[in-house]
Each structure stands twice: as structure tokens, then as C-alpha cells.
Design a protein around this motif. Structure first.
Motif, PDB file in Angstrom:
ATOM      1  N   ASN A  90       1.633  15.695  -9.040  1.00 22.22           N
ATOM      2  CA  ASN A  90       1.057  16.553  -7.999  1.00 22.22           C
ATOM      3  C   ASN A  90      -0.457  16.692  -8.168  1.00 22.22           C
ATOM      4  OD1 ASN A  90       1.744  18.064  -5.663  1.00 22.22           O
ATOM      5  ND2 ASN A  90       1.350  19.948  -6.810  1.00 22.22           N
ATOM      6  N   ALA A  91      -0.905  16.704  -9.428  1.00 27.26           N
ATOM      7  CA  ALA A  91      -2.332  16.889  -9.704  1.00 27.26           C
ATOM      8  C   ALA A  91      -3.172  15.737  -9.132  1.00 27.26           C
ATOM      9  CB  ALA A  91      -2.565  17.007 -11.206  1.00 27.26           C
ATOM     10  N   TYR A  92      -2.573  14.541  -9.049  1.00 27.56           N
ATOM     11  CA  TYR A  92      -3.313  13.397  -8.509  1.00 27.56           C
ATOM     12  C   TYR A  92      -3.582  13.550  -7.007  1.00 27.56           C
ATOM     13  CZ  TYR A  92      -2.757  10.736 -12.800  1.00 27.56           C
ATOM     14  OH  TYR A  92      -2.837  10.291 -14.086  1.00 27.56           O
ATOM     15  N   PHE A  93      -2.792  14.402  -6.361  1.00 22.41           N
ATOM     16  CA  PHE A  93      -2.924  14.572  -4.913  1.00 22.41           C
ATOM     17  C   PHE A  93      -3.527  15.929  -4.554  1.00 22.41           C
ATOM     18  CE2 PHE A  93       0.495  11.534  -5.669  1.00 22.41           C
ATOM     19  CZ  PHE A  93       0.044  10.460  -4.921  1.00 22.41           C
ATOM     20  N   ALA A  94      -4.182  16.541  -5.521  1.00 18.72           N
ATOM     21  CA  ALA A  94      -4.860  17.819  -5.257  1.00 18.72           C
ATOM     22  C   ALA A  94      -5.977  17.603  -4.229  1.00 18.72           C
ATOM     23  CB  ALA A  94      -5.438  18.369  -6.555  1.00 18.72           C
ATOM     24  N   ASP A  95      -6.293  18.659  -3.511  1.00 19.31           N
ATOM     25  CA  ASP A  95      -7.359  18.564  -2.509  1.00 19.31           C
ATOM     26  C   ASP A  95      -8.664  18.097  -3.138  1.00 19.31           C
ATOM     27  OD1 ASP A  95      -5.755  19.372  -0.448  1.00 19.31           O
ATOM     28  OD2 ASP A  95      -6.430  21.471  -0.485  1.00 19.31           O
ATOM     29  N   ILE A 132       0.881  -1.175   0.000  1.00 18.89           N
ATOM     30  CA  ILE A 132       0.000   0.000   0.000  1.00 18.89           C
ATOM     31  C   ILE A 132       0.917   1.222   0.000  1.00 18.89           C
ATOM     32  CG2 ILE A 132      -1.816   1.267   1.211  1.00 18.89           C
ATOM     33  CD1 ILE A 132      -2.714  -1.331   2.438  1.00 18.89           C
ATOM     34  N   PRO A 133       1.301   1.702  -1.193  1.00 24.29           N
ATOM     35  CA  PRO A 133       2.224   2.830  -1.264  1.00 24.29           C
ATOM     36  C   PRO A 133       1.750   4.015  -0.430  1.00 24.29           C
ATOM     37  CG  PRO A 133       1.909   1.872  -3.433  1.00 24.29           C
ATOM     38  CD  PRO A 133       0.899   1.226  -2.524  1.00 24.29           C
ATOM     39  N   TYR A 134       2.658   4.494   0.412  1.00 22.77           N
ATOM     40  CA  TYR A 134       2.420   5.613   1.343  1.00 22.77           C
ATOM     41  C   TYR A 134       1.090   5.481   2.083  1.00 22.77           C
ATOM     42  CZ  TYR A 134       1.331   7.051  -3.477  1.00 22.77           C
ATOM     43  OH  TYR A 134       0.945   7.065  -4.794  1.00 22.77           O
ATOM     44  N   GLY A 135       0.611   4.248   2.244  1.00 25.19           N
ATOM     45  CA  GLY A 135      -0.541   3.966   3.091  1.00 25.19           C
ATOM     46  C   GLY A 135      -1.874   4.446   2.566  1.00 25.19           C
ATOM     47  N   ALA A 186       5.196  20.266   2.546  1.00 25.89           N
ATOM     48  CA  ALA A 186       4.783  19.706   1.258  1.00 25.89           C
ATOM     49  C   ALA A 186       4.050  18.404   1.530  1.00 25.89           C
ATOM     50  CB  ALA A 186       5.993  19.447   0.369  1.00 25.89           C
ATOM     51  N   ASP A 187       3.192  18.015   0.586  1.00 22.07           N
ATOM     52  CA  ASP A 187       2.502  16.730   0.710  1.00 22.07           C
ATOM     53  C   ASP A 187       3.506  15.612   0.412  1.00 22.07           C
ATOM     54  OD1 ASP A 187       0.978  14.432   0.385  1.00 22.07           O
ATOM     55  OD2 ASP A 187      -0.720  15.512  -0.483  1.00 22.07           O
ATOM     56  N   PRO A 188       3.840  14.774   1.395  1.00 21.01           N
ATOM     57  CA  PRO A 188       4.879  13.761   1.178  1.00 21.01           C
ATOM     58  C   PRO A 188       4.481  12.673   0.189  1.00 21.01           C
ATOM     59  CG  PRO A 188       3.796  13.410   3.296  1.00 21.01           C
ATOM     60  CD  PRO A 188       3.279  14.716   2.755  1.00 21.01           C
ATOM     61  N   ARG A 189       3.184  12.535  -0.103  1.00 24.47           N
ATOM     62  CA  ARG A 189       2.764  11.477  -1.036  1.00 24.47           C
ATOM     63  C   ARG A 189       3.288  11.741  -2.443  1.00 24.47           C
ATOM     64  NH1 ARG A 189      -3.505  11.882  -0.375  1.00 24.47           N
ATOM     65  NH2 ARG A 189      -2.854  14.071  -0.452  1.00 24.47           N
ATOM     66  N   VAL A 190       3.510  13.001  -2.777  1.00 23.68           N
ATOM     67  CA  VAL A 190       3.957  13.317  -4.138  1.00 23.68           C
ATOM     68  C   VAL A 190       5.346  12.742  -4.387  1.00 23.68           C
ATOM     69  CG1 VAL A 190       4.483  15.160  -5.753  1.00 23.68           C
ATOM     70  CG2 VAL A 190       2.530  15.393  -4.183  1.00 23.68           C
TER      71      VAL A 190
END
Length: 552
Positions: free
Chosen positions: A290-295, A58-61, A140-144
Motif C-alpha cells: 500500500n505504501a508504494y501507492f501512497a499519494d 503494463i500491470p494495471y496500466g 479503495a485504490d485497485p492498484r494495491v
């Protein structure tokens, strides 16, 4: 969250088809178990005490509701109705039959999941802060960057056969919830003096039989250079890491024996050679990921929900859950809801198929379909409106998942131990269950306050006992189980390794010993505001040793 592209779909499908053939050859007797072992490990399949165990990445949970339903379906159809969340934010199935594993991998691939690189001497599943993108004040969002690293490291031809397994963790927040200082590489997102976002890079952390805290090798590496810098670190490790002794093969031993200055010098030299090559991360690719992790589509809400406040006032049980399991969200009117997988009497990290489906339904209804797995073996609904928290709590309560103990003594990390693991020397799960039962009263737990208790069934430290405020290590003494206790460990940004209190305790005595430690803390603390680590830091280990061994 990130979606597979054409390449991801292709390589997972190809790998699953390849492993299906390998499994069939093993079932036909064309491969011995020894010949099959390296093939199954490359696909996350272990052979444990009683059965095969499949570890799913499960990448980055981060999972979505459809993936969680699929995990529940697999638990019901191919296992005994349960899954087990681990300290690498993965999920494990402990009872699949070998003939079913290719079918399971096909089922996983249908929802963009797999088991590749969850075992073997390669770069393992990248972990991250489970509150990423939801908590306030992130650099920063670490998932990126975790997703960037996932793409770079998956089936990397040069790093498929490293000296030992290699673990990377990322945090984007000043408060470390990902234990980055105890990973082979830890990344801490930060801003430099120019306001640019990059990463402090630490190397050489880890637990196991030689626990060490990672050291900073470079204070700042920008996004553009992060892959070339990681590649330089891995190349130095791959070249100089020991292969003659698996207990001394991790990068922490290399850093310890050579010194961080020499390792830094070698990494910088390697980096200078490759920095401007094809590992530079183009801004357009970074923007794409980054766009995949947008709010998600948050609503504009008041800072506080009146309905939420009334529910807390009227319902003490709900208020208690809010107190321990709900965290502030970066967006006004929203909250982060932790889901404890540590109900009293249950194995820490275990969740049934029906509970997984209940969590998926709640995520769809109240959290934009998003779910996180934590390295402390719990789940998270990251984006819940305050006004919906009561309904979420009712749904969790109906599913048996509303235990109000996040961060408290019964919220323990525990490895599978001798009940499942072929490496373990002692049981972990029954010890965790007995301790939870001893401290069953939530009023008592809340009075004690935050207390991280962590249990490992052997020196490999899968239960992270070295960094528990109270750590328990199971050991074997002439066929009998004993438990060593350490105090003062800390997995956060204030990283510390626990100090051993003295002789180990028997299986029968270890719960009383934990009770004595907690009672001692309550005696010495100056107020309820002084938590266990603060009190321990002030008084030291002596008062605890005196109480523990007073009758000896």
C-alpha cells in the motif's frame, strides 16, 4: 508506484537469460517453429501475418516516465518507430526481429518491465481503473490488490497451463472503467456493513465468440482472504474447465454449463480447505505494498485555479480539450488529463517514439512522473495542477497528442485487424480511420456527445465490439470483408451486450451505415442531455433498423 524487490529482479533476469538461449537455438535451427512456439508464447512473442509481435506487460496500466522513455527507445531502435497500446493496457511492437527480442527483454528488465504472461494459457496482465488513486470517491485504490495478484500469479506453478487464458480486472470505484463484468474474474472494491474494505467477486464474464456478463460468486471477500479465494476459483476452473475444445475452455462456459450455484458450491468447498493456510495476506505485507501507492506530494491549492479559468475563457480550442479530456481530481486544485491516441487518420492506440518521450517529459514536469495506459487505448496524466493544464495542452499539441475526443465517436477501440493479426477476417484500422474522417468535425462530435464505438476484425473480439454503444464486427464472406453492426452494448457497471441490427454491410458501405445510425440518434433524442444509450434504451432498435435498411 510499485518497485521491483530482489525476487522480481532475479526472476525477470533469469527468465530473460533462459529465453535468450531458446531464441539462439531457434536461430541455429536446433528448434523447429512448432517446438519454439510454446517457449516464445510464454514470453509474450507471437508470430503474426508479417512478422513477430512482442506484447509487453503494463500491470494495471501504470508506468513511470523512465519506463515510457524506454518504450519509446525500443520503438525507435527495434521497431518502425511506433508502439501500439492494447485493450489490456499492454503495449505491442509489431515488427521486432527474432534476434533482437532478447535485447529488447534486457532493455525492459533494466526499467522493471517484462513480457511474461502476456500470452499463453495462464493468468494474464491484471488490469484496473486507469484513474486509480486520482479519482474521488474510491472505496479503495485497485492498484494495491492488483499488485498483490500480480505477485501471486506470476509464474504460479499450478496455473501456468490452464485450460485457456485467464483475465482479471479490478475497480475501486462505483463507476466501472475497467470492464470488470467482462473478465474471467472481476473484482469490485466495496465496504461491508462494518466499514471494512473488501471485494465483490464476479466470475464467468468475457467477450469473444460467446460473450457473457460475469456473475457474482461472492458478495464480499476481505483483503486477508482475497488470494485464497482467487486460488479456490482457479483450482475449480483448472479441474473442471474443458480442455477438449478451446472454444469452450474459458471459465464463462464452465459457469454457463454448470450454473453459478454449483460453481459457488465447489469454490466454497475448496476455499474452506485453504483459507487459513499460507495464502492469508498479512496486514504488514498489505501495508508494505500500500505504501508504494501512497499519494504523491500534493500541494494545498484552491478548489479552482483563476489562471485555468481565464485560459479556458480566452482559448476556445483549449476549452474544447478541457471539456472532453480533463476530469475532476480528488485533490483540490488538481485534475486528471486524458491523452487521446486517436488523432484523425491515425491507427487507434498507436504512438510514435517521439510522442512517448514527449509524454514522459510532460509527466515529469506536471504529473509526478506518472502515466497510465487505459483499456480504451489512450494514456492519462493522473495528477496535474489545474494551473498547469494549459502548459500540458500546449506540450501535447506540439507533439500531435491534443486531440479533444475522449469518449466521443472518433475515440474508438479498434483491434489490429487484418493489417497485422493472423486470426483476423477483416480490416479494422482502415474502417476506424474512415469513420474518424467522416466525423472529423469536433463541433459535430461534441454535439453528438458520448458515444463508444468499438471495432473487431474477427469473432475473438479484441476490439470489444460486443460492448460498444455501436459495435462493428468484421467477417469474411467468400473472400470479401463485411461488417456486422450491434447497438446498445455497455462495458460499465450497467453491463450490456449489443444487439445485432441485421445483415452485414460491405467495406464500402459500413461508414455510411454508421452515419445513418448517428443521424437516427440525433433525430430521436429528446434533448442534448439524452445520450446515445439512453435514447436507444427508450426507443429500441426498430428506428435504427428502419433507417439502415430502408432502401433494401
Amino acid at each position: 508506484m510499485y518497485r521491483y524487490d530482489e525476487f522480481d529482479h532475479g526472476f525477470v533476469k533469469q527468465r530473460t537469460k533462459q529465453f535468450r538461449g531458446q531464441v539462439q537455438r531457434r536461430l541455429n535451427g536446433e528448434l523447429t517453429e512448432d517446438e519454439f512456439k510454446p517457449l516464445r508464447l510464454m514470453n509474450g512473442l507471437y508470430l503474426q501475418l508479417h512478422a513477430y509481435m512482442l506484447r509487453v506487460a503494463i500491470p494495471y496500466g501504470t508506468v513511470n516516465s523512465n519506463q515510457m522513455r524506454k518504450l519509446g527507445h525500443i520503438a525507435r531502435k527495434y521497431d518502425k518507430g511506433f508502439g501500439h497500446f492494447t485493450t489490456r493496457q499492454n503495449i505491442q511492437y509489431n515488427w521486432p526481429t527474432l534476434k533482437d527480442v532478447p535485447e529488447i527483454l534486457d532493455e525492459l528488465a533494466s526499467v522493471e518491465m517484462h513480457a511474461i504472461q502476456t500470452s499463453g494459457n495462464c493468468i494474464r496482465n491484471v488490469t484496473a481503473d486507469h484513474y486509480a488513486g486520482a479519482i474521488a470517491d474510491e472505496a479503495a485504490d485497485p492498484r494495491v490488490v492488483a499488485e498483490v495478484i500480480r505477485q501471486w500469479s506470476s509464474l504460479h506453478p499450478e496455473f501456468t497451463f490452464l485450460p485457456r487464458k485467464f483475465k482479471i480486472a479490478v475497480t475501486g470505484h462505483a463507476h466501472d472503467r475497467a470492464a470488470v463484468k467482462f473478465h474471467d474474474i472481476g473484482l469490485i472494491a466495496k465496504k461491508n456493513d462494518a466499514g471494512e474494505v473488501g471485494f465483490e467477486v464476479l466470475v464467468g464474464g468475457g467477450l469473444g465468440r460467446t460473450p457473457m456478463i460475469g456473475k457474482t460468486i461472492r458478495d464480499f471477500v476481505g483483503y486477508t482472504d482475497i488470494l485464497s479465494y482467487l486460488e479456490a476459483v482457479l483450482r475449480v476452473y483448472n479441474l473442471y474447465g474443458r480442455r477438449d475444445n478451446k472454444y469452450k475452455a474459458r471459465i464463462k462456459i464452465l459457469v454457463h454449463e454448470r450454473g453459478i450455484e454449483e460453481i459457488r458450491e465447489k469454490v466454497e468447498a475448496e476455499w474452506a480447505e485453504i483459507r487459513t493456510g499460507n495464502l492469508e495476506l498479512p496486514q504488514e505485507e498489505l501495508d508494505r505494498i500500500n505504501a508504494y501507492f501512497a499519494d504523491p506530494d500534493f500541494e494545498d491549492l484552491d478548489i479552482t485555479s483563476r489562471e485555468f479559468e481565464v485560459r479556458k475563457f480566452e482559448n476556445r480550442e483549449f476549452a474544447q480539450w478541457v471539456r472532453s479530456n480533463v476530469k475532476p481530481h480528488k485533490k483540490a486544485g488538481y485534475a486528471i488529463a486524458d491523452i487521446s491516441l486517436k488523432d484523425i487518420g491515425e491507427a487507434p492506440g498507436d504512438i510514435s517514439a517521439e510522442q512517448m518521450e514527449a509524454v514522459a517529459d510532460l509527466a515529469d514536469k506536471f504529473s509526478f512522473g506518472e502515466i497510465r495506459a487505459t483499456h480504451e487505448q489512450n494514456l492519462v496524466l493522473p495528477h496535474v495542477k489545474q494551473a498547469d493544464l494549459f502548459a500540458v495542452w500546449e506540450g501535447l499539441k506540439a507533439a500531435g497528442l491534443a486531440t479533444s475526443n475522449i469518449g466521443l465517436i472518433s475515440d474508438m477501440i479498434a483491434c489490429p485487424g487484418l493489417d497485422y493479426c493472423a486470426l483476423a477476417n477483416a480490416r479494422s484500422i482502415p474502417v476506424a480511420q474512415r469513420i474518424a474522417q467522416r466525423f472529423e468535425s469536433l463541433d459535430r462530435q461534441h454535439d453528438i456527445g458520448e458515444l463508444k464505438l468499438k471495432i473487431s476484425g474477427c469473432i475473438n473480439a479484441c476490439g470489444h465490439h460486443h460492448v460498444g454503444h455501436i459495435g462493428i464486427l468484421g467477417v469474411d464472406r467468400k473472400g470479401e470483408e463485411y461488417y456486422q453492426i450491434t447497438l446498445g452494448g455497455d462495458a460499465t457497471e450497467n453491463a450490456a451486450l449489443g444487439e445485432r441490427v441485421g445483415p452485414a454491410f460491405s467495406y464500402d458501405d459500413v461508414v455510411d451505415a454508421i452515419d445513418t445510425i448517428v443521424a437516427t440518434y440525433l433525430e430521436v433524442r429528446e434533448s442534448k442531455d439524452e445520450d446515445f444509450l439512453q435514447a436507444y434504451g427508450r426507443v429500441g432498435i426498430t428506428p435504427f433498423k428502419e433507417k439502415l435498411y430502408a432502401a433494401h
